[in-house]
Structures are given as structure tokens and as C-alpha cells.
Design a protein around this motif. Structure first.
Motif, PDB file in Angstrom:
ATOM      1  N   PHE A 148       0.823  -1.196   0.000  1.00 16.92           N
ATOM      2  CA  PHE A 148       0.000   0.000   0.000  1.00 16.92           C
ATOM      3  C   PHE A 148       0.861   1.250   0.000  1.00 16.92           C
ATOM      4  O   PHE A 148       0.664   2.175  -0.792  1.00 16.92           O
ATOM      5  CB  PHE A 148      -0.918  -0.037   1.235  1.00 16.92           C
ATOM      6  CG  PHE A 148      -1.859   1.122   1.320  1.00 16.92           C
ATOM      7  CD1 PHE A 148      -1.641   2.166   2.203  1.00 16.92           C
ATOM      8  CD2 PHE A 148      -2.985   1.168   0.504  1.00 16.92           C
ATOM      9  CE1 PHE A 148      -2.520   3.232   2.279  1.00 16.92           C
ATOM     10  CE2 PHE A 148      -3.862   2.236   0.583  1.00 16.92           C
ATOM     11  CZ  PHE A 148      -3.632   3.266   1.464  1.00 16.92           C
ATOM     12  N   VAL A 149       1.832   1.274   0.904  1.00 18.32           N
ATOM     13  CA  VAL A 149       2.715   2.443   0.995  1.00 18.32           C
ATOM     14  C   VAL A 149       3.480   2.630  -0.309  1.00 18.32           C
ATOM     15  O   VAL A 149       3.634   3.743  -0.807  1.00 18.32           O
ATOM     16  CB  VAL A 149       3.696   2.272   2.173  1.00 18.32           C
ATOM     17  CG1 VAL A 149       4.855   3.243   2.054  1.00 18.32           C
ATOM     18  CG2 VAL A 149       2.968   2.479   3.482  1.00 18.32           C
ATOM     19  N   LEU A 150       3.921   1.517  -0.881  1.00 23.45           N
ATOM     20  CA  LEU A 150       4.655   1.578  -2.136  1.00 23.45           C
ATOM     21  C   LEU A 150       3.813   2.254  -3.203  1.00 23.45           C
ATOM     22  O   LEU A 150       4.268   3.180  -3.888  1.00 23.45           O
ATOM     23  CB  LEU A 150       5.031   0.161  -2.566  1.00 23.45           C
ATOM     24  CG  LEU A 150       6.028  -0.030  -3.687  1.00 23.45           C
ATOM     25  CD1 LEU A 150       6.584  -1.438  -3.593  1.00 23.45           C
ATOM     26  CD2 LEU A 150       5.408   0.146  -5.054  1.00 23.45           C
ATOM     27  N   VAL A 151       2.574   1.784  -3.317  1.00 20.06           N
ATOM     28  CA  VAL A 151       1.698   2.339  -4.350  1.00 20.06           C
ATOM     29  C   VAL A 151       1.450   3.823  -4.109  1.00 20.06           C
ATOM     30  O   VAL A 151       1.567   4.643  -5.026  1.00 20.06           O
ATOM     31  CB  VAL A 151       0.359   1.552  -4.388  1.00 20.06           C
ATOM     32  CG1 VAL A 151      -0.655   2.288  -5.235  1.00 20.06           C
ATOM     33  CG2 VAL A 151       0.589   0.159  -4.940  1.00 20.06           C
ATOM     34  N   ILE A 152       1.111   4.175  -2.879  1.00 21.67           N
ATOM     35  CA  ILE A 152       0.841   5.584  -2.582  1.00 21.67           C
ATOM     36  C   ILE A 152       2.085   6.431  -2.857  1.00 21.67           C
ATOM     37  O   ILE A 152       1.993   7.516  -3.445  1.00 21.67           O
ATOM     38  CB  ILE A 152       0.412   5.777  -1.110  1.00 21.67           C
ATOM     39  CG1 ILE A 152      -0.842   4.982  -0.803  1.00 21.67           C
ATOM     40  CG2 ILE A 152       0.191   7.257  -0.822  1.00 21.67           C
ATOM     41  CD1 ILE A 152      -2.101   5.557  -1.382  1.00 21.67           C
ATOM     42  N   ALA A 153       3.250   5.936  -2.421  1.00 21.29           N
ATOM     43  CA  ALA A 153       4.480   6.698  -2.617  1.00 21.29           C
ATOM     44  C   ALA A 153       4.731   6.946  -4.100  1.00 21.29           C
ATOM     45  O   ALA A 153       5.070   8.054  -4.518  1.00 21.29           O
ATOM     46  CB  ALA A 153       5.668   5.967  -1.991  1.00 21.29           C
ATOM     47  N   LEU A 154       4.543   5.902  -4.891  1.00 18.64           N
ATOM     48  CA  LEU A 154       4.754   6.058  -6.327  1.00 18.64           C
ATOM     49  C   LEU A 154       3.750   7.036  -6.918  1.00 18.64           C
ATOM     50  O   LEU A 154       4.112   7.906  -7.722  1.00 18.64           O
ATOM     51  CB  LEU A 154       4.646   4.701  -7.031  1.00 18.64           C
ATOM     52  CG  LEU A 154       5.841   3.772  -6.805  1.00 18.64           C
ATOM     53  CD1 LEU A 154       5.605   2.418  -7.457  1.00 18.64           C
ATOM     54  CD2 LEU A 154       7.117   4.385  -7.369  1.00 18.64           C
ATOM     55  N   ILE A 155       2.500   6.908  -6.516  1.00 16.07           N
ATOM     56  CA  ILE A 155       1.478   7.815  -7.035  1.00 16.07           C
ATOM     57  C   ILE A 155       1.826   9.261  -6.692  1.00 16.07           C
ATOM     58  O   ILE A 155       1.770  10.153  -7.539  1.00 16.07           O
ATOM     59  CB  ILE A 155       0.076   7.466  -6.472  1.00 16.07           C
ATOM     60  CG1 ILE A 155      -0.388   6.120  -7.019  1.00 16.07           C
ATOM     61  CG2 ILE A 155      -0.927   8.566  -6.809  1.00 16.07           C
ATOM     62  CD1 ILE A 155      -1.734   5.679  -6.510  1.00 16.07           C
ATOM     63  N   VAL A 156       2.177   9.502  -5.419  1.00 14.52           N
ATOM     64  CA  VAL A 156       2.497  10.869  -4.998  1.00 14.52           C
ATOM     65  C   VAL A 156       3.678  11.414  -5.797  1.00 14.52           C
ATOM     66  O   VAL A 156       3.650  12.551  -6.278  1.00 14.52           O
ATOM     67  CB  VAL A 156       2.808  10.926  -3.489  1.00 14.52           C
ATOM     68  CG1 VAL A 156       3.377  12.277  -3.107  1.00 14.52           C
ATOM     69  CG2 VAL A 156       1.550  10.640  -2.688  1.00 14.52           C
ATOM     70  N   SER A 157       4.704  10.590  -5.959  1.00 12.62           N
ATOM     71  CA  SER A 157       5.887  11.043  -6.706  1.00 12.62           C
ATOM     72  C   SER A 157       5.517  11.434  -8.123  1.00 12.62           C
ATOM     73  O   SER A 157       5.889  12.500  -8.613  1.00 12.62           O
ATOM     74  CB  SER A 157       6.945   9.946  -6.776  1.00 12.62           C
ATOM     75  OG  SER A 157       7.296   9.525  -5.503  1.00 12.62           O
ATOM     76  N   VAL A 158       4.768  10.544  -8.782  1.00  6.68           N
ATOM     77  CA  VAL A 158       4.405  10.821 -10.171  1.00  6.68           C
ATOM     78  C   VAL A 158       3.497  12.044 -10.259  1.00  6.68           C
ATOM     79  O   VAL A 158       3.691  12.921 -11.104  1.00  6.68           O
ATOM     80  CB  VAL A 158       3.722   9.584 -10.799  1.00  6.68           C
ATOM     81  CG1 VAL A 158       3.142   9.929 -12.142  1.00  6.68           C
ATOM     82  CG2 VAL A 158       4.733   8.458 -10.931  1.00  6.68           C
ATOM     83  N   LEU A 159       2.512  12.127  -9.363  1.00  2.00           N
ATOM     84  CA  LEU A 159       1.607  13.279  -9.373  1.00  2.00           C
ATOM     85  C   LEU A 159       2.388  14.578  -9.200  1.00  2.00           C
ATOM     86  O   LEU A 159       2.146  15.565  -9.881  1.00  2.00           O
ATOM     87  CB  LEU A 159       0.578  13.157  -8.235  1.00  2.00           C
ATOM     88  CG  LEU A 159      -0.641  12.305  -8.524  1.00  2.00           C
ATOM     89  CD1 LEU A 159      -1.564  12.287  -7.313  1.00  2.00           C
ATOM     90  CD2 LEU A 159      -1.393  12.839  -9.734  1.00  2.00           C
ATOM     91  N   PHE A 160       3.321  14.549  -8.268  1.00  2.00           N
ATOM     92  CA  PHE A 160       4.096  15.751  -8.017  1.00  2.00           C
ATOM     93  C   PHE A 160       4.914  16.133  -9.235  1.00  2.00           C
ATOM     94  O   PHE A 160       5.006  17.301  -9.604  1.00  2.00           O
ATOM     95  CB  PHE A 160       5.000  15.539  -6.803  1.00  2.00           C
ATOM     96  CG  PHE A 160       5.748  16.764  -6.412  1.00  2.00           C
ATOM     97  CD1 PHE A 160       7.125  16.832  -6.536  1.00  2.00           C
ATOM     98  CD2 PHE A 160       5.073  17.877  -5.935  1.00  2.00           C
ATOM     99  CE1 PHE A 160       7.807  17.970  -6.180  1.00  2.00           C
ATOM    100  CE2 PHE A 160       5.749  19.024  -5.585  1.00  2.00           C
ATOM    101  CZ  PHE A 160       7.120  19.064  -5.707  1.00  2.00           C
ATOM    102  N   TYR A 161       5.502  15.121  -9.854  1.00  2.24           N
ATOM    103  CA  TYR A 161       6.297  15.392 -11.043  1.00  2.24           C
ATOM    104  C   TYR A 161       5.430  16.008 -12.134  1.00  2.24           C
ATOM    105  O   TYR A 161       5.804  16.970 -12.794  1.00  2.24           O
ATOM    106  CB  TYR A 161       6.947  14.100 -11.530  1.00  2.24           C
ATOM    107  CG  TYR A 161       7.882  14.316 -12.686  1.00  2.24           C
ATOM    108  CD1 TYR A 161       7.499  13.990 -13.972  1.00  2.24           C
ATOM    109  CD2 TYR A 161       9.135  14.881 -12.489  1.00  2.24           C
ATOM    110  CE1 TYR A 161       8.346  14.207 -15.038  1.00  2.24           C
ATOM    111  CE2 TYR A 161       9.987  15.108 -13.540  1.00  2.24           C
ATOM    112  CZ  TYR A 161       9.583  14.772 -14.813  1.00  2.24           C
ATOM    113  OH  TYR A 161      10.419  14.986 -15.861  1.00  2.24           O
TER     114      TYR A 161
END
Lengths: 241, 289, 319
Positions: B148-161
Motif C-alpha cells: 500500500f505504501v509503495l503504491v501511494i508513494a509512487l502515485i504521490v511522486s508521479v503526481l508531483f512530477y
């Protein structure tokens, strides 16, 4: 007899070419003008010569020694002094102490006594003797610029690099500055000066090098340069005399 | 089994990398525009983690805590900048003096925040159980919370980018970080953008903290360690380059995961060796300008 | 009269040290001796810190690293060597460490240097922790104890050394080079100063006393471990003390050190504040930077100047 020879100087920053295949030389006792539009690479060229930044390729030979690749302090000790476009005076010190620093560190093993003597001589020479005890930010701009020159002179250079020493000066001050530059040359120091003030360039330089987009556009005497079509185009109607 | 080991390292690397990327992008955006090396960054991470824990023990779901925490963190960052850092900018004689002073001020703020937290929560470990069941994947059992954390972290990173590269505000931010004077001349309100960036940095820190609390035990002293890691990643990726921080975060995450497998206490040492070598060879960092 | 002016300052400093040296005659309680040792230690550390960081503007956050090295040196060899020797050797090791770190990071500009010194403390903490667990199978160590009087005089002796060092450097060619670097590093390089070497040397010199007093203060704990020895607060304190006290003369850091060392003692034992005293110090740091840019002695100087009126500008960069 060239005192300085630069061959094939190149420098880029990221994708931007600042200096491109520049060759030039300075003869002993000559005043060489370096002109060009803003961004042409003039200050970068100075930075390459003085060792402030490393060059991508090229060589600089000063009095027979290769100086390309040396650190600025070594190049200073070999005899090249310099002033900066954005004044880098020691603002927390009085004028005298600024010059003293140059005298103390500019040559190997200077004693305080010798350095003090040089300081007084230089202060007299550039006409700052009266201002010597004042703090640099408290004196007029024209004099502030002279402090940098004085500091560089105190290192006893054979070649002096002046970067826009006359920027921001009124016409009377420009005349004084021109007189000073001539006086410096008369004392035996060769000079390269970057300037936008054409009056000065045309009247006191023996030769001029014109840079444009980092490359050497033209080189010649003031009359040759003012007649050059290429140069006139670049400056688009700016008065050249 | 080799595959299990590799899988563990990869997943660990993605998780660590994701978290490192987030905290570093946060630090990077604060430095890139506001030119503040925010040493108190880790304390916001810590607060994010502990507040999530605290809310969770009152029955609030961690994801909800995360969502509440974001605007709160933004306000804290924005206000800090407007009140303290902006005044600092006005009174500093040179840019260099400002950056030095800003860093020292953030050092002071670090102690204030860390000690407030200590006064509230003491310094024992706090942990909670969140999605603690596991799934089986390719012969290994992986806790769902980590996925779960992995997915959220990736989503946040991509969204921010994407935010940085596609949105109007994002483009102003990038312009301002490249050349503040030029951006100002093109109409970008530098002071406001700087404060916004400081706020965004705080938001990213809070998110990272919340995510960390979901999979690790946390306490009030974890701040400094994360600050140091963020700084290492930012230098690795290139100071002022947010994509660089993202890249650096993942690289460091993978290295950390691999090294931790051998010897967990060596991961920090490995990070330092990397940064030492980097400072010697390419101080501008991977994508630095 | 000019001569009197010149030696006025050193005389004051000398008198101050002499006073400290004889004070145990009036109060020889263990508590007082330990308290004073701590205060004098902070004086040493903050004055040392200013030797490099004040003129150049390069903010070093490595103080805790050298202090910790000193602590561990005593932890390892405290049983075998007398305290002054321990301090000397610890100081030398710190010097060498600082030289190496400086050689790596001082060719880059300010912010990278600060970052690396900040990380150095954490690095050493982690390395020592890993090494101790792996090779000594222990997390911490017991430290030999020395009589508090011995510690007191050894640390006081170090203060004298640092004061003399700071005094000499400020008036020397080396000191002028440091100030020039701080004013404009580019210009300094172009007038013949080997800026890299000067910076590295100054950084190394400033670290010597930090290691030395770390070795002495190790004895105030019976048991140490990496987090105790390499504590970031020790990097923060000298900066706080120097900023608050002011860096334009030698008295500033000493006053700042006295104030905060004493304050720390009061706060840490007060029931209300206790261990969270750093909160106050952090806040003071922020306020000091925002409102007291030249520190306390800067304010005093300003008051003196406005009272003296048009006495002319101060003639040099610092007394």
C-alpha cells in the motif's frame, strides 16, 4: 613580443557556448581592448585567463609559461592582476587595507614593511591617498572602482585585466579613469580592458578584439575596427567614435 | 531462494525509494526556489508520522489523517516562510549570508519542533497495526501495508512530477528556481512562489511521515536521520533539481535496501560513502545545474 | 598610551583567566568545579569555532564530530595515559580528521561544506556504532574517571591556548587571509591567496581544541555510546553562543558560552523545562539571527559608537 598568447580557448556551460575557439595575443606594453555585446563572452574569457574557471580546451601562455590550468592565486603570483565587473572589494575594510592585502599576498614572502611601502605607493599612484582611511562603501563609485584596481596593482602585475572599470561613471570620471589606465601602461604594465564606453576604447587602446557569441569577430586597430562592416552590424548603429 | 531475495530487495528498494523520493523532492523544492536548506524538514516528517499515529489511536483511519495533514502542513510551511524566512531575506546583506542564516534558523526551528513533540509524546517508540495482513506473491509473503505504501508513494511522486511539469504553478516554480530575476521579470511573484514552495515541501514531508508510520515504528527522534538522508539525496540528484531528487531517492532506496539485507546498520554508512565520492567527483550531482 | 591600548585587551583576558584559575580556592565544591568545567569547555569550543567560521563565513557543523572523537579517544585509552596527553593526542587526531574532511569539502563552496560537516556527525555516529557492535560486541563503553580538579585545570589550560591562538591568528597574515576570503573569496584568490589551503588549515586548527576538550569531558560520563558522544547539539551550541555573543571580538563567543552553558544548567534541572531546554535555545537562535545580527557584543558596540558620536569609523575589521 607577446606577453600573453591564448590559443583555441573553448568553454561551455551545459548546452551554452560561452567562448568558442578564441585566439588572441597581447603585446608587451600594449593596451588591448576587448569589446562585444552583452553575453559575448568577455568576462568568461577573463575568467579563463585568470584561472577563475577551468577551460574546456585551449592554452594560455604568459611570459613563456603555460598558465592554463593553474589556480588563480598561482597566476596572480606569476604576474597577472585583475579587477571584476561586479566590484569585489573587501567592504568591511578601509581602502588602505584593501590595497595592503594585495601588496601582502600578491608576491611571495612580502614582509609587512615592504607591503606597507607598496601600499602607500599604489595609493598615491591611483590618487586614493586621501580616501585611504575610509571604508570602501563610504566612498564614491568612481573611487570604489579604483580600489579594486589599486589592490590588483599592489600585487605588482605585468599584465592587468580590467573588467568594465568605467561602467557607471560620468564623463568627467571616465576621463580620469582613462588617464589612470594610460598612466598604468606608462609604468610598464600591459593591459587588457573590457569596456562598453567606446570613447575610452577608441582613444586609449592600441588594438581591439571584438567578441560575438563567444567567438572572435574581428581584431585590429581602433580605426580598422570602427570601419569594419561586421562590427558595425553587430553593434547596430551604436556610435563607434 | 535467489528470487525471493531479489524480490524482497526490489520491493524494499521501491518502498524506501518512494519515501526517499518524496522527502527529497520536498527538500529540493524548498531549496530550489526559496533557497533555504531546511534542516527542520525531518521534524515535519516526524510530526506527520506521530500525528498519524495519534489520530489513529483515536480511531481515525491513517489515510484520512494523511488527507487532513496535507493542508495543515501546507499552512505551517507557508506561515513559517512568510513570517520568519521572508524577514530573514529582507535583513540579510547578501544571498550567501541569507542562505547561511536561513539554514541556521531552520536548525533552531528543528530544535523547537523536536522538543515540542517530545513534550507531547515523550520519546518511546510508537507503532500501530495497519493492514498488517500479508499476501503471497511469487513464493514470498508480502505485508499488504508495505504494498500500500509503495503504491501511494509512487502515485504521490508521479503526481508531483506531473504537477511540476504540466501545471501553470508548477511551471512558475520551475522558472523561479532556474532564474529568479528572469522569472520575476516575466511576472512570477517570487515571494509568494517561495512561500508556496515552502508549504509544498512541508506537505510532502507530512505525507512521507504518514506513510512511514504505516509500516515502521516511529518516535520523536527520527527527524534528524531523515533530514540527513534527504540532504544526501538532494546532493546526489543535484541541488535545485526536483527530478534529480526523485531519481536520487530511488537510487539511494535501492542501495539502502540491498545493503540493509546484508547489514542494516551499514545503510547509513553506505549513503555517506556515496555522497563523499560524489562530492569529490561530480559535486553538481547527477542532474544538477 | 598607544602601548597601553594595545595590551589592554590581552591584560583583561589574562586577568579573567587568572580569576578562573584561583576561584577553586573560594569554592572547591565538586558541583562548582564540574559546573565551571562545563562552562569553560563551552568557551573553548565556541571560541575555537569562531577561529575558522567567523572570518570566512563557512558555517561548520562538525564540532560534535571532533568532540565525539575526543570522547572516544579517552574511552579507549583513558586507563593508560594521563589526561593532558590524552587531550593532546585527541586534539591531534581531530586536527588530522578536520584536515582530511576539509581537503575533500573545502574546494567546494559554502553550502556543500556545511552540509558535509552536518552529515559528518551522523556518519561518525553510525560508523562507530556499527564498528563497536561488530568488533567489540558492545554498544557502549565505560570511561575511566579523572579527578574533577584535574579536568578543570586541563580545560582551563586549553582555554588559555585557544585564546592565545585566536589572538595571534587574528593579527597575523593568516588571519588577514581568512578575513579576505570571507569578504570575497574570488578576489582573495586573485590577489595571491591559496584559498583552499588557508581554509583547510584554519578548519583543522579550529578543531584541535574541540577534540582536546572532548577527551577531557569524557570523564563526566561513566558510560558512553555513539549517540551520547556524537550528539548534534554539540554542533549547534557553539554556533548559538557565537551568534548570540557576537563574533567581532574575542569576548563575544566567551560571553555567549557563559550565558548558555549556565542557562543550560539551570533549565535542565528545573522541573518545568527539564530535557526540553533545547526548545528555548532553538527559539533564541531564531530570534538572535532575526533581531541581533551582530550578537550581544554587536549591540554593545553599537551603543558605544552612538555614545561616542562622530569618532570616525572603526579602523579595522575587528579588535
Amino acid at each position: 613580443m607577446p606577453i600573453l598568447e591564448a590559443k583555441g580557448l573553448n568553454k561551455h556551460f551545459g548546452g551554452l557556448t560561452a567562448v568558442s575557439q578564441v585566439d588572441f595575443h597581447v603585446d608587451e606594453g600594449e593596451i588591448l581592448g576587448l569589446i562585444g555585446p552583452n553575453g559575448a563572452g568577455k568576462t568568461t574569457l577573463f575568467n579563463l585567463i585568470s584561472g577563475a574557471i577551468p577551460m574546456d580546451s585551449g592554452t594560455v601562455i604568459f611570459k613563456g609559461t603555460k598558465i592554463s590550468g593553474l589556480t588563480p592565486n598561482k597566476i596572480c603570483r606569476l604576474g597577472i592582476g585583475r579587477s571584476f565587473q561586479a566590484a569585489k572589494n573587501f567592504a568591511g575594510m578601509p581602502v588602505r587595507q584593501n590595497v595592503l592585502m594585495g601588496a601582502l599576498f600578491g608576491q611571495k614572502g612580502q614582509s609587512y614593511a615592504q607591503a606597507a611601502k607598496i601600499t602607500e605607493e599604489v595609493l598615491d599612484f591611483v590618487g586614493l591617498a586621501e580616501q585611504a582611511d575610509k571604508m570602501v562603501p563610504d566612498i564614491p563609485l568612481a573611487h570604489q572602482k579604483r580600489v579594486e584596481v589599486a589592490r590588483a596593482l599592489a600585487t605588482r602585475p605585468s599584465l592587468l585585466l580590467l573588467d568594465e572599470m568605467m561602467a557607471g561613471l560620468n564623463p568627467a570620471e571616465v576621463d580620469e579613469a582613462m588617464a589612470l589606465v594610460t598612466k598604468i601602461r606608462q609604468s610598464g604594465i600591459s593591459i587588457i580592458m573590457i569596456e562598453h564606453v567606446m570613447k575610452a576604447i577608441m582613444n586609449i587602446c592600441d588594438r581591439i578584439v571584438v567578441l560575438h557569441h563567444g567567438a572572435k569577430l574581428a581584431e585590429g586597430t581602433p580605426s580598422e575596427i570602427s570601419a569594419s562592416k561586421a562590427v558595425i552590424e553587430v553593434y547596430l548603429g551604436e556610435a563607434l567614435s | 531462494m535467489i528470487i525471493t531475495t531479489i524480490l524482497n530487495i526490489v520491493i524494499g528498494g521501491l518502498i524506501m525509494g518512494g519515501i526517499y523520493a518524496i522527502i527529497s523532492m520536498g527538500l529540493s523544492i524548498q531549496y530550489g526556489v526559496a533557497r533555504i536548506l531546511n534542516v527542520s524538514h525531518g521534524e515535519i516528517i516526524m510530526f506527520g508520522a506521530l500525528l498519524t499515529w495519534a489520530l489513529q489511536s483515536s480511531g481515525v483511519h491513517p489515510m484520512l489523517a494523511l488527507l487532513i495533514g496535507c493542508p495543515a502542513a501546507f499552512i505551517v510551511g507557508f506561515v513559517l516562510h512568510r513570517t520568519i524566512y521572508k524577514r530573514l531575506k529582507d535583513i540579510s546583506p547578501t544571498q550567501g549570508a541569507f542562505e547561511g542564516n536561513a539554514m541556521l534558523v531552520s536548525f533552531g526551528i528543528m530544535y523547537v519542533l523536536a522538543n515540542i513533540a517530545m513534550m507531547i509524546w515523550g520519546n518511546q517508540q510508537k507503532g500501530y497495526s495497519f493492514m498488517a495482513y500479508a499476501v503471497n506473491f511469487a513464493g514470498t509473503s508480502i505485508p499488504v501495508n508495505r504494498l500500500f505504501v509503495l503504491v501511494i508513494a509512487l502515485i504521490v511522486s508521479v503526481l508531483f512530477y506531473l504537477f511540476l511539469t504540466r501545471s501553470r504553478l508548477g511551471k512558475s516554480i520551475r522558472a523561479a528556481s532556474q532564474d529568479a530575476t528572469a522569472a520575476m521579470m516575466m511576472g512570477v511573484k517570487i515571494n509568494r512562489v517561495a512561500a508556496i514552495c515552502f508549504g509544498i515541501g512541508a506537505v510532502l514531508a507530512a505525507i512521507a511521515g504518514a506513510l512511514i508510520s504505516m509500516i515502521y515504528q516511529v518516535n520523536t527522534t527520527i527527524g534528524l536521520g531523515y533530514t540527513v538522508i534527504a540532504i544526501i539525496v538532494v546532493v546526489l540528484g543535484g541541488m535545485g533539481s526536483v527530478p534529480g531528487s526523485m531519481l536520487g531517492g530511488f537510487i539511494l532506496g535501492f542501495i539502502g535496501s540491498a545493503v540493509s539485507y546484508k547489514d542494516p546498520s551499514l545503510s547509513m554508512v553506505a549513503y555517506y560513502l556515496i555522497i563523499m565520492v560524489l562530492l569529490l567527483v561530480k559535486p553538481k550531482g547527477l542532474l544538477g545545474r | 598610551m598607544k602601548i597601553l591600548n594595545k595590551i589592554k585587551y590581552p591584560l583583561v583576558m589574562l586577568a579573567f583567566v587568572a580569576l578562573l584559575a584561583v576561584s577553586p580556592i573560594f569554592n572547591s565544591s565538586d558541583y562548582y568545579i564540574r559546573q565551571m568545567s562545563s562552562i569553560i569547555m563551552f568557551m573553548v569550543v565556541s571560541l575555537s569555532w569562531t577561529i575558522f567560521s567567523a572570518p570566512t563565513g563557512y558555517i561548520s557543523l562538525a564540532t560534535a564530530a571532533f568532540y565525539g572523537v575526543g570522547i572516544y579517544f579517552t574511552a579507549f585509552l583513558g586507563e593508560y595515559l594521563p589526561l593532558p596527553v590524552l587531550m593532546l593526542l585527541a586534539g591531534l587526531i581531530s586536527f588530522v580528521l578536520a584536515f582530511l574532511v576539509g581537503a575533500i569539502t573545502l574546494r567546494l563552496r559554502g553550502v556543500y561544506f556545511t552540509i558535509f560537516t552536518f552529515g559528518l556527525v551522523e556518519l561518525l555516529k553510525n560508523v562507530v556504532l556499527w564498528a563497536e557492535i561488530k568488533y567489540s560486541h558492545t554498544r557502549g563503553r565505560f570511561v575511566a574517571s579523572f579527578p574533577p580538579m584535574t579536568v578543570f585545570y586541563c580545560i582551563l589550560g586549553t582555554l588559555v591556548v585557544v585564546m592565545i591562538l585566536a589572538y595571534i591568528i587574528k593579527r597575523s597574515r593568516f588571519g588577514y587571509a581568512l578575513v579576505s576570503i570571507g569578504e570575497s573569496e574570488d578576489a582573495a584568490a586573485h590577489i595571491g591567496i591559496n584559498t583552499t589551503m588557508v581554509k583547510i588549515l584554519a578548519f583543522a586548527v579550529s578543531s584541535f581544541a574541540m577534540g582536546a576538550v572532548g577527551a577531557a569531558m569524557a570523564t563526566r560520563w561513566n558510560y558512553i555510546d555513539p549517540p551520547i558522544a556524537f550528539n548534534a547539539t554539540m554542533s549547534f551550541m557553539p554556533v548559538l553562543m557565537a551568534i548570540f555573543g557576537g563574533m567581532s571580538n574575542m569576548a563575544g563567543p566567551l560571553i555567549g558560552a557563559a550565558v548558555f552553558a549556565y542557562l543550560q544548567e539551570i533549565l535542565i534541572t528545573s522541573p518545568a523545562v527539564g530535557k526540553t531546554y533545547m526548545l528555548i535555545f532553538g527559539a533564541v537562535m531564531v530570534v538572535a539571527i532575526l533581531f541581533l545580527p551582530n550578537g550581544l557584543t554587536g549591540v554593545v558596540n553599537k551603543l558605544r559608537k552612538t555614545r561616542k558620536g562622530a569618532e570616525g569609523s572603526h579602523a579595522h575589521t575587528g579588535s
